[in-house]
Scaffold this active site. Sequence first.
Site, PDB file in Angstrom:
ATOM      1  N   GLN A 273       0.998  -1.203   0.066  1.00 49.63           N
ATOM      2  CA  GLN A 273       0.063   0.121  -0.126  1.00 49.63           C
ATOM      3  C   GLN A 273       0.796   1.325  -0.052  1.00 49.63           C
ATOM      4  O   GLN A 273       0.758   2.175  -0.636  1.00 49.63           O
ATOM      5  CB  GLN A 273      -0.864   0.046   1.210  1.00 49.63           C
ATOM      6  CG  GLN A 273      -1.920   1.119   1.123  1.00 49.63           C
ATOM      7  CD  GLN A 273      -2.939   0.751   0.009  1.00 49.63           C
ATOM      8  OE1 GLN A 273      -3.364  -0.493  -0.341  1.00 49.63           O
ATOM      9  NE2 GLN A 273      -3.170   1.830  -0.704  1.00 49.63           N
ATOM     10  N   GLU A 340     -10.460   2.235   3.230  1.00 57.06           N
ATOM     11  CA  GLU A 340     -10.810   1.833   1.843  1.00 57.06           C
ATOM     12  C   GLU A 340     -10.639   0.340   1.775  1.00 57.06           C
ATOM     13  O   GLU A 340     -11.553  -0.275   1.279  1.00 57.06           O
ATOM     14  CB  GLU A 340      -9.836   2.519   0.822  1.00 57.06           C
ATOM     15  CG  GLU A 340      -9.877   2.272  -0.615  1.00 57.06           C
ATOM     16  CD  GLU A 340      -8.739   2.650  -1.561  1.00 57.06           C
ATOM     17  OE1 GLU A 340      -9.051   2.506  -2.816  1.00 57.06           O
ATOM     18  OE2 GLU A 340      -7.823   3.209  -1.025  1.00 57.06           O
ATOM     19  N   HIS A 341      -9.535  -0.354   2.344  1.00 56.44           N
ATOM     20  CA  HIS A 341      -9.166  -1.846   2.347  1.00 56.44           C
ATOM     21  C   HIS A 341      -9.071  -2.223   3.736  1.00 56.44           C
ATOM     22  O   HIS A 341      -8.449  -1.611   4.617  1.00 56.44           O
ATOM     23  CB  HIS A 341      -7.823  -1.936   1.592  1.00 56.44           C
ATOM     24  CG  HIS A 341      -7.729  -1.362   0.149  1.00 56.44           C
ATOM     25  ND1 HIS A 341      -6.929  -0.466  -0.212  1.00 56.44           N
ATOM     26  CD2 HIS A 341      -8.371  -1.534  -1.010  1.00 56.44           C
ATOM     27  CE1 HIS A 341      -7.020  -0.092  -1.316  1.00 56.44           C
ATOM     28  NE2 HIS A 341      -7.898  -0.808  -1.864  1.00 56.44           N
ATOM     29  N   ASP A 374      -6.282  -5.797  -6.295  1.00 60.11           N
ATOM     30  CA  ASP A 374      -6.034  -4.595  -7.045  1.00 60.11           C
ATOM     31  C   ASP A 374      -5.928  -5.151  -8.501  1.00 60.11           C
ATOM     32  O   ASP A 374      -6.133  -4.191  -9.535  1.00 60.11           O
ATOM     33  CB  ASP A 374      -4.630  -3.985  -6.774  1.00 60.11           C
ATOM     34  CG  ASP A 374      -4.525  -3.116  -5.639  1.00 60.11           C
ATOM     35  OD1 ASP A 374      -5.642  -2.528  -5.392  1.00 60.11           O
ATOM     36  OD2 ASP A 374      -3.798  -2.624  -5.153  1.00 60.11           O
TER      37      ASP A 374
END
Length: 445
Positions: A273, A340-341, A374
Site C-alpha cells: 500500500q 478503503e481496504h 488490485d
Amino acid sequence: MLTRVVACAVRVSLSVMQEVRGLEAALAWCALRRARHASTARRAELAAAVADVVASVARRGERALLDLTRRFDGVELESVVVPPARLEADADEVPPALRESIDLALERVRAYYAAQVESGFEVADAGARLGMVLRPVASVGCYVPGGSAPLFSSLIMTGVPARVAGVERIVVATPPRPGGGVPREIAYVASRLGADAVLSVGGAQAVAALAFGVGEVGAVDMIVGPGNDYVVEAKRQLFGTVGIDSLAGPTETLVLADDTADPRHVAADLVAQAEHVGAEPVLVTTSEPLLTRAKVLAHEMAAALPTSGPALDSLGGRGTAVLVGDVAEGVRVLNAFAPEHACLLVREAEAVAQQVRNAGGLFLGHDSMEALGDYLAGPSHVMPTGGTARFASFVNLRNFQKAIPYVAASRELLERVGPAAAALARAEGLEGHARAIESRLAGDA
C-alpha cells in the site's frame, strides 16, 4: 483535550510508522484524522486553478486541451483524440504474456460483476402494478491515472463493470506518452473493452474534456476513476454537469492482525500500500511483538524496493501502528477509521468480518492480500477513501445504472387510496394535486 490525549499516546519516528496505544487514543486519532480530511478537502488555491482549467476547456475546446497538454505534460499533439490506427499500434506493443494476464483479469472481473446483474422488481397491489426497472447510463468516461506509471488496471476495474451494466459508449482519458499516443497497456485494455474513443489528455483538463466533449467525441453522462488532487477537484466542480463515482483521495489500507499473523505478511501488505504516492498504511494489532517486528520489516522491505522513496515517505509520514487490547477493540478502531481496504489477518476472519460496518473492501484471512484484489480477484479496486466508506461503496453496477420506479395504477387501487392522497395534498397546500386525484375518482374526462 482531544489533541493532548493523542499526543501523549502517539510515538512518532521519522523513519518508521508512528504508534498509537490503547482504544481511547486510537478512537481519538480516528476523529482527528476525519477532521483533518474535512478541513483540507477543498483548498482555495487548488479550486481556483481547476476552475480556470475547466473554464478554458469549456470556452476553447480542444485548442485549450492542446495548450494545457503542452504546458503540463510537455507533449505536443495535433489532436487529443487518439486515431484508431495509433491505438491499435500501441496495443500491439503489449507482450503476449502480459496480454494473457490482462485477459485473465478482464475475464475474472467480468464474471464477478455478472453475478450482480438484475432487472428490478414488481409487486401487485389491488390490481395495480408497482415496480422498478434498472436502466444503464448511455455513456461513461473512464479516467486512467498516469503519473509515475500507467495504472491500466484502473481501466479494467471501471470499464468492465460499466460494460456489464449495459453502458453503450465508453470514452477513455489518460495522460499522453512523451511521443504522443497512450501507454500500450491502456491501449490494449481500451481495445478489449471496445472503447469508442481514447483521449490522450490527463489531469483536470481530461475531466473537463469528458464532461464537455471534444470535437466529434461527445460529452459523457458519467465520469469514473481515481486521480490526483486536480482530477478530484475537477470532478467535484463538474458534478451536476456529469455524474461521478466518488471523490477518491489517497489510497489506504488497514491491516487488523492478531498473534496468528505472520509479521512478514503484515509488513508486505503495508508496503504494497505504501508504495502509492500519498498512501496511508495502518496496522491495528493485539500483539506488541508483532507490532514491533512488522514495523522493522516494513521499513526494510520499503527500503529494498526499486523505487523506495514513495513507500518510505508513506510509512514515515502517514503510516500508523495501533496497539489494542483485543480483536473486538480492533474492529471498533477499524469501523471508526472506515478504511478503503480492510485486511483481516486474524483467527476466524469470517466471523470477525460480520462485525465490520465501515470498509471499502474486505480481505479475509492470511491468503487474501489486498494486492491480489488490485488486479484480478474480481471486485473493482476503485473504493471509497478518506472515511467515506461510512456511506459510500466500491464501484459496482449500480454506479452505471439508474433505478426508475413505475406505477401502473388500477381503478381498485385509486378508489382505495385516492381520497387519502387528496387529503395529504390539501394538507400541504397543493390543491391542484388534490383535484387531479379527485378528477379520476369522479370519472371526469
